[in-house]
Design a protein around this motif. Structure first.
Motif, short mmCIF file in Angstrom:
data_model
loop_
_atom_site.label_atom_id
_atom_site.label_comp_id
_atom_site.label_asym_id
_atom_site.label_seq_id
_atom_site.Cartn_x
_atom_site.Cartn_y
_atom_site.Cartn_z
N ILE A 1 14.57 8.41 7.11
CA ILE A 1 14.85 9.71 7.73
C ILE A 1 14.17 9.85 9.09
O ILE A 1 14.28 10.88 9.73
CB ILE A 1 14.41 10.86 6.80
N THR A 2 13.47 8.80 9.53
CA THR A 2 12.82 8.84 10.84
C THR A 2 13.85 8.69 11.94
O THR A 2 14.68 7.78 11.92
CB THR A 2 11.77 7.72 10.96
N THR A 3 13.81 9.59 12.91
CA THR A 3 14.76 9.55 14.03
C THR A 3 14.07 9.26 15.36
O THR A 3 14.76 9.01 16.35
CB THR A 3 15.51 10.88 14.15
N ASN A 4 12.75 9.29 15.40
CA ASN A 4 12.03 9.04 16.65
C ASN A 4 10.88 8.07 16.41
O ASN A 4 10.19 8.16 15.39
CB ASN A 4 11.49 10.34 17.23
N LEU A 5 10.71 7.15 17.33
CA LEU A 5 9.61 6.20 17.30
C LEU A 5 8.75 6.40 18.55
O LEU A 5 9.28 6.65 19.64
CB LEU A 5 10.12 4.76 17.26
N ASN A 6 7.43 6.30 18.37
CA ASN A 6 6.51 6.49 19.48
C ASN A 6 5.47 5.38 19.48
O ASN A 6 5.04 4.93 18.42
CB ASN A 6 5.82 7.85 19.38
N SER A 7 5.09 4.96 20.66
CA SER A 7 4.09 3.92 20.82
C SER A 7 3.16 4.29 21.97
O SER A 7 3.55 5.00 22.90
CB SER A 7 4.74 2.56 21.11
N ALA A 8 1.93 3.78 21.87
CA ALA A 8 0.96 4.02 22.93
C ALA A 8 -0.06 2.89 22.94
O ALA A 8 -0.59 2.53 21.88
CB ALA A 8 0.26 5.35 22.77
N VAL A 9 -0.29 2.33 24.10
CA VAL A 9 -1.35 1.34 24.31
C VAL A 9 -2.27 1.92 25.37
O VAL A 9 -1.82 2.22 26.49
CB VAL A 9 -0.78 -0.02 24.76
N GLN B 1 11.34 6.63 21.62
CA GLN B 1 12.67 6.11 21.30
C GLN B 1 13.37 7.07 20.35
O GLN B 1 12.85 7.41 19.29
CB GLN B 1 12.54 4.73 20.64
N ASP B 2 14.55 7.53 20.78
CA ASP B 2 15.41 8.39 19.96
C ASP B 2 16.47 7.50 19.31
O ASP B 2 17.38 7.00 19.98
CB ASP B 2 16.07 9.46 20.84
N VAL C 1 15.79 5.47 25.19
CA VAL C 1 14.48 4.85 25.28
C VAL C 1 13.80 5.34 26.57
O VAL C 1 14.40 5.26 27.65
CB VAL C 1 14.57 3.32 25.27
N THR C 2 12.57 5.82 26.46
CA THR C 2 11.81 6.28 27.61
C THR C 2 10.47 5.55 27.64
O THR C 2 9.76 5.52 26.63
CB THR C 2 11.57 7.80 27.55
#
Length: 918
Positions: free
Chosen positions: A355-363, A384-385, A391-392
């Motif tokens: 059910i996840t629709t958005n992914l986020n990452s951070a370094v 990411q949508d 993708v941003t």
């Protein structure tokens, strides 16, 4: 019977030495003379010589025969020799041969029962047995009916030989991880060897359950010590998938690279042609950092096997987590989660991932400077949508901060003076935004010569040039000056000034053009927008002035005979004024003035219609300050109601009163722009926002929020569609309240036996707490074929109440979390209502049965949302679990029956049916 203790019984003797072939003569004077004064043969150490102290102890008696060098101990005998200890009913020692024999005795009541059996301890190892013959010097022994713990398991045998390396050779033995005297199961073999590394090696063996032999067995078995990481092969699971056919899944290799680094490779293959693999690695450096890495890839056909024109697609997922553990001034951290758009839909069965629709990452790397108010950070971010394939990337994202300083504090003597309270801070940010969406011209509000829609391009290398061309690089720095002060002793005041400057990479220019329309054979006007890569800058500033205080109202009950003593009403008002100039004016140079953007029709008095141009000021830079000046007055009003009550058990009236909350908060806020300009679409009044929080019975939480628009709406026809547009007419001028644009009402509570015990009559004695505490969510990772997750690994069963409350009867522990939510939202013509009920918790059905659940019901959809139920049964040395998702699109179940010990992790029975499996 008195205890007889004989300590430091030491025999050092040098007899039984072998005769030397080189004879030694004795002269008449009694002096030793040698035939070979320089003997080159080394002295041979007596093999039977005891090199340390031997301590004896017995409860009944100790008999010593000094000439024969023998000793016998009776009744709870014990002998200590270095790091070796031996206990038994009877111990016999022969120091001539260094043989120690330990024997039990028969029970005086039950003649066929042996008591005080020998127990041998060597360093950290223990051996229980019926009898033993043990050599103190060579540490070899012959043992009968031994039971010893090796790692997580127990090894038993009828006849055992022990050597000096602590290796056991067992005849007619068995291995089990059950710690009962009569184990639930055991692995039986004629020959078993326990190596010095505590690994158990068995010859041909079979499994016995409940004393009944089974046909389960093999030619040999190795049960390694689980404390050490050992490289090895991972056995795959097999089954059948509805979409992919028969499969082998989860097999691979585990590589224990070092104590600080490991790696796992798992693969999967299907008979319909799909395949995949996953690489997982974990690392840790003590007091420095730790983390983990996972990369999964699947090659899939986009259509079933019986359809034509099938194409291969590749789906991937990459996760990386890095956590610093040091306390230095510089820290590096990472939390990456990147995946192809359809990976979750085709490759996972975990309900949370589906059910996840958005992914986020951070370094991120951050650095602070000891003793200085400065800090900086450098980061790369990813959003990411998955639904829109958008993708941003924010790469890089730089931030430099100076915390608030008081530059005039050292120049004045008094710390309470006006100048010492002046504070200044500073912040610099620079970020470059890259995304795969090319903005269209529809959002400009006027027609352009180049009509372009918003477009999302595939995030592939061939499109990277277009993405870089449309990237936006912005650099902004700002500073804030704040001055707190007091007014009339009871009012807290604050003055603030904020200024910021932004550097822009692109600028725009606008020209009105008339274009011939071949379809209508007419001329039409449109705006041509030209973009140039020329750096420019804009700035903005504003002033603010705020006041706040606390107002208290009391109502006392001096003659009250009850617990209630007083009620206190706290009012916290906050009024602030702010001013922001109109940065669209020509003197600032941020807007192109008087650009024609359209034509409007006007009916004149003669009945004729004339067309007049529409002029606007348009921003030269992307992200320029907004149009129109603002002189706003903001009002924020908070209320809190409390009561002062006496304790329940107070009979003297001298106890200290308690303060309880009757109303946690009721608040209201809005603002009024005194300089609003209707021509620039500015509304004077902002929405009136309200919020209320209250907690009833110290258990039920109630929350209410609402937003009220004070302006009227009217229905208009736009492109044959009815739209509700906002007017500039205030609702209360027409005798109306206004339009509620959003509202939310929620009820939530958490129940357990402790809550109801508090409501019962006070018992004569304190009862033990039976609550399990917060919790109730199902495990986050269930049934993921690429992650190797095997469901519940350890027992989650909780013990029931130690005793039953005699006022409220609860036989089992349980925990229940309930949440009801009703929300309303108004958008254009549509009014949307959402009504959901969520419930989760856990129940200990019996001492060994546990149920964990999490579900929701949507009243509008009239159906259950994603639901998860997990049943767990503790079987002492085994565990049985059943995970079930009965509703929704992602129905699945997973049954598992396995041994608890990590040594026997592959001794299991599994059955699963996921969204993709049969």
């Amino acid at each position: 019977m008195s205890s007889i203790l004989l300590c430091y019984f030491v025999f050092s003797f040098a007899q039984a030495q072998k005769t030397d072939t080189l004879q030694i003569g004795i002269d008449s004077l009694g002096k030793i003379r040698t035939t070979n004064p320089r003997d080159t043969l080394p002295k041979t150490k007596n093999a039977s010589e005891i090199r340390t102290t031997v301590k004896f102890q017995a409860k009944d008696s100790v008999k010593i025969q000094i000439k024969k060098k023998k000793a016998a101990m009776y009744e709870k005998a014990q002998i200590d020799y270095g790091e070796t200890q031996l206990k038994a009913a009877k111990i016999f020692v022969d120091l001539g041969t260094q043989i120690v024999k330990a024997r039990p005795k028969l029970d005086s009541i039950r003649k066929n029962k042996l008591v005080d059996k020998p127990l041998l301890k060597e360093k950290t190892e223990e051996f229980a047995m019926d009898s033993v013959d043990y050599n103190l010097e060579t540490q070899k022994g012959l043992i009968f009916n031994i039971v010893t713990k090796q790692g997580e398991g127990f090894v038993a045998g009828k006849r055992v030989k022990k050597d000096a390396e602590n290796e056991l050779c067992i005849q007619n033995g068995h291995y089990t991880t059950c710690d009962l005297a009569v184990p639930h199961f055991r692995i039986v073999a004629k020959k078993i060897k326990v190596t010095k590394n505590q690994n158990v090696v068995a010859g041909p063996f079979y499994m016995e359950v409940g004393g009944v032999p089974t046909p389960l067995g093999f030619a040999f078995g190795i049960f390694p010590k689980p404390k050490e990481k050992v490289s090895g092969i991972i056995i795959p699971e097999y089954g059948e998938s509805r979409e992919n056919g028969f499969f082998l899944r989860g097999g691979g290799y585990y590589w224990a690279i070092s104590d600080y680094l490991d790696a796992t490779l798992t693969t999967e293959i299907y008979t319909y042609g799909n395949w995949g693999f996953a690489v997982t690695s974990n690392y840790k450096k003590r007091y420095a950092f730790s983390g983990g890495f996972n990369f999964s890839y699947r090659s899939l056909w986009d259509k079933p096997l019986d359809e034509f024109n099938r194409n291969k697609t590749g789906q991937f997922s990459l996760t990386w987590s890095h956590r610093p553990e040091s306390k230095g001034t510089g820290n590096f951290s990472a939390n990456a989660n990147i995946a192809s758009s359809r990976f979750n839909q085709t490759s996972v069965t975990n309900i949370n991932q589906l059910i996840t629709t958005n992914l986020n990452s951070a370094v991120n790397y951050s650095k602070s400077f000891k003793g200085l108010p400065f800090a900086l950070s450098l980061a790369g971010r990813h959003q990411q949508d998955l639904q829109r394939n958008l993708v941003t990337l924010n790469l890089p994202d730089f931030n430099f901060t100076m915390n608030q300083i008081f530059p005039f504090k050292t120049l004045v003597k008094s710390p309470k003076s006006f100048f010492s309270t002046i504070g200044i801070n500073y912040n610099l940010t620079a970020n470059n935004t890259i995304n795969n969406q090319v903005q269209g011209t529809g959002g400009l509000g006027f027609e352009t010569t180049q009509i372009r829609k918003d477009s999302i391009y595939a995030f592939r290398p061939e499109n990277f040039g277009l993405f870089l061309q449309n990237a936006r690089l912005n650099i902004t720095h700002n500073s804030t000056l704040s001055v707190p002060f007091k007014v009339l002793r009871y009012f807290n005041g604050s003055f603030g000034f904020n200024i910021s400057q932004t550097f822009h990479q692109r600028r725009f220019s606008y020209v009105w053009q008339e274009i011939f329309d071949a379809q209508t054979n007419t001329l039409r006007g449109a705006v041509r927008v030209d973009t140039s890569r020329r750096w420019g800058s804009t700035y903005r500033y504003n002033f603010s002035l705020g006041f706040s205080t606390n107002i208290y109202g009391f109502y006392n009950f001096p003659k009250s005979k009850g617990r209630l003593q007083a009620i206190r009403h706290t009012i916290i008002p906050n009024v602030s004024l702010s001013y922001t100039p109109d940065f669209s004016q020509a003197k600032f140079g941020f807007y192109q003035q008087n650009v024609q953007t359209g034509v409007k029709s006007v009916r004149i008095g003669t009945g004729q219609t004339i067309f007049l141009p529409i002029y606007q000021n348009l921003p030269i830079f992307d992200g320029a300050p907004g149009q129109g000046q603002s002189g706003s007055v903001s009002i924020n009003l908070r209320n809190k109601i409390e009561a002062k009550v006496l304790p329940k058990n107070d009979t003297s009236g001298k106890a200290k009163p308690q303060v309880i909350s009757l109303l946690d908060e009721i608040g209201l806020n809005t603002s009024y722009n005194m300089l609003a300009d209707r021509s620039k679409n500015q509304y004077a009044w902002a929405n009136v926002n309200m919020n209320t929080r209250v907690r009833l019975l110290n258990r039920l939480d109630i929350g209410l929020t609402a937003s009220l628009d004070p302006y009227l709406y009217r229905d208009t026809l736009v492109n044959n569609q009815i739209r509700r547009e906002k007017t500039f007419d205030l609702a209360w001028e027409k005798g109306r309240l206004g339009k509620i644009t959003s509202a939310n009402l929620s009820f939530s509570t958490a129940l357990n036996p402790d809550f109801f015990k508090k409501k019962a009559t006070t018992p004569t004695s304190a009862m033990p707490a039976g609550g399990r505490g917060a919790g109730g969510d199902l495990p986050a990772n269930l049934l993921n074929p690429m992650s190797g997750t095997q469901g519940l690994q350890t027992s989650t069963v909780q013990n029931p109440l130690a005793s039953i409350n005699r006022y409220v009867d609860f036989d089992v522990t349980w925990n229940l979390v309930l949440n009801y939510n009703l929300s309303y939202n108004f958008a254009n013509v549509q009014e949307n209502f959402t009504q959901t009920f969520n419930f989760s918790g856990d129940v200990s059905l019996t001492k060994n049965w546990k149920l964990v659940f999490n579900s929701s019901y949507d009243f509008r959809a009239k159906g259950f949302g994603p639901s998860q139920f997990s049943f767990t049964r503790n079987l002492h040395c085994w565990q049985m679990s059943f995970d079930w998702q009965p509703f929704g699109q992602f129905q699945s179940y997973f049954f598992r029956f396995n041994a608890n010990a990590a040594t026997l992790r592959d001794l299991k029975v599994e059955r699963r049916r996921t969204t993709y499996d049969r």
